[in-house]
Design a protein around this motif. Structure first.
Motif, PDB file in Angstrom:
ATOM      1  N   TRP A  34     -11.624  -3.818   3.616  1.00 25.59           N
ATOM      2  CA  TRP A  34     -12.106  -2.452   3.439  1.00 25.59           C
ATOM      3  C   TRP A  34     -12.399  -1.795   4.788  1.00 25.59           C
ATOM      4  CZ3 TRP A  34     -16.875  -0.235   4.701  1.00 25.59           C
ATOM      5  CH2 TRP A  34     -17.078   1.057   4.205  1.00 25.59           C
ATOM      6  N   GLU A  38     -10.465   1.577   6.224  1.00 24.05           N
ATOM      7  CA  GLU A  38     -11.121   2.813   6.641  1.00 24.05           C
ATOM      8  C   GLU A  38     -10.722   3.202   8.062  1.00 24.05           C
ATOM      9  OE1 GLU A  38     -13.355   4.932   4.870  1.00 24.05           O
ATOM     10  OE2 GLU A  38     -12.350   3.811   3.278  1.00 24.05           O
ATOM     11  N   PRO A 180      -3.487   7.495   1.273  1.00 20.21           N
ATOM     12  CA  PRO A 180      -4.682   7.714   0.443  1.00 20.21           C
ATOM     13  C   PRO A 180      -4.276   8.047  -0.994  1.00 20.21           C
ATOM     14  CG  PRO A 180      -4.219   9.671   1.735  1.00 20.21           C
ATOM     15  CD  PRO A 180      -3.170   8.660   2.123  1.00 20.21           C
ATOM     16  N   TRP A 184      -6.550   4.580  -4.573  1.00 21.34           N
ATOM     17  CA  TRP A 184      -7.535   4.290  -3.530  1.00 21.34           C
ATOM     18  C   TRP A 184      -8.686   5.278  -3.553  1.00 21.34           C
ATOM     19  CZ3 TRP A 184      -8.886   0.510  -0.308  1.00 21.34           C
ATOM     20  CH2 TRP A 184      -9.766   0.814   0.715  1.00 21.34           C
ATOM     21  N   THR A 185      -8.374   6.557  -3.669  1.00 15.48           N
ATOM     22  CA  THR A 185      -9.442   7.556  -3.616  1.00 15.48           C
ATOM     23  C   THR A 185     -10.375   7.448  -4.824  1.00 15.48           C
ATOM     24  OG1 THR A 185      -7.955   9.166  -4.659  1.00 15.48           O
ATOM     25  CG2 THR A 185      -8.087   9.188  -2.263  1.00 15.48           C
ATOM     26  N   GLY A 188     -11.196   2.880  -4.344  1.00 18.94           N
ATOM     27  CA  GLY A 188     -11.361   2.253  -3.040  1.00 18.94           C
ATOM     28  C   GLY A 188     -11.185   0.747  -3.098  1.00 18.94           C
ATOM     29  N   SER A 191     -10.165  -1.023  -6.464  1.00 16.61           N
ATOM     30  CA  SER A 191      -8.902  -0.839  -7.162  1.00 16.61           C
ATOM     31  C   SER A 191      -8.265  -2.207  -7.392  1.00 16.61           C
ATOM     32  CB  SER A 191      -7.965   0.054  -6.351  1.00 16.61           C
ATOM     33  OG  SER A 191      -7.620  -0.564  -5.128  1.00 16.61           O
TER      34      SER A 191
END
Length: 211
Positions: A34, A38, A180, A184-185, A188, A191
């Motif tokens: 993660w 990012e 994105p 994912w949105t 995040g 998923s």
């Protein structure tokens, strides 16, 4: 008495300890993935490239183009429209879950969005490692020397390791574009793909593909 009962069954203590260690390790890998995701989202590719290579994933869901894969294609199309890449390349074979060829589904998605530029297809690979190895000769034959690899954010740390270990980056100047996608949105690191990624990393690491 409870303590003595546990002492009579040391295998249970060992098993519980192993299970806890496994959960903690899995969570640690997930957190690392993660964090890397990012960072990639915050740093999109900057240098022009000959092609965007879109890595495959499940093609369809409930009879419709899978939003995760569609989002990868949309990101690549956006790169082309911005002038950052000259053409698109799609890599992915027949998906066992839906029976569709991922590369074909990606090309159809690109055309549906109005993209009319040059497109390359690699329709045989069934893993990320094969995405790279089977795409390499196709890209070289097309005169490609610089590539932006497009996939979802959680996927790209493992992709970067596979690129390095396979020597893919010796054939191409490689950048990465984190897509994105709606998957994912919305979720995040929770998923489906992101939750499966630590297991894929462990599997690839044990097989000597990452280090």
């Amino acid at each position: 008495m409870n303590r003595l009962r546990w002492l009579r069954r040391p295998w249970q203590v060992a098993l519980a300890g192993m299970a806890l260690a496994g959960v903690l390790a899995y969570a640690g890998i997930g957190a690392f993935v993660w964090w890397q995701a990012e960072a990639l989202l915050a740093n999109p590719p900057q240098r022009p490239a000959d092609a965007a290579l879109v890595l495959g994933s499940r093609a369809y869901l409930d009879g419709k183009p899978h939003p995760c894969l569609a989002g990868r294609v949309d990101t690549a199309v956006a790169l082309a429209r911005s002038g950052l890449v000259k053409q698109l390349a799609f890599t992915g074979g027949v998906d066992s879950e839906d029976g569709r060829t991922e590369a074909v589904a990606m090309r159809e998605r690109a055309v549906a969005t109005g993209f009319a530029g040059p497109m390359l297809m690699e329709p045989a690979s069934t893993s990320t490692r094969l995405n790279l190895s089977l795409s390499r000769p196709l890209l070289l034959a097309a005169g490609v020397r610089s590539v932006v690899i497009v996939s979802e954010p959680f996927h790209l740390w493992r992709v970067a390791r596979l690129v390095k270990m396979s020597g893919f980056d010796q054939s191409f100047d490689v950048q990465y574009a984190a897509a994105p996608t709606s998957c994912w949105t919305a979720l995040g690191p929770f998923s489906k793909g992101a939750l499966r990624e630590p297991a894929a990393i462990v599997n690839n690491a044990f097989r000597g593909f990452l280090f």
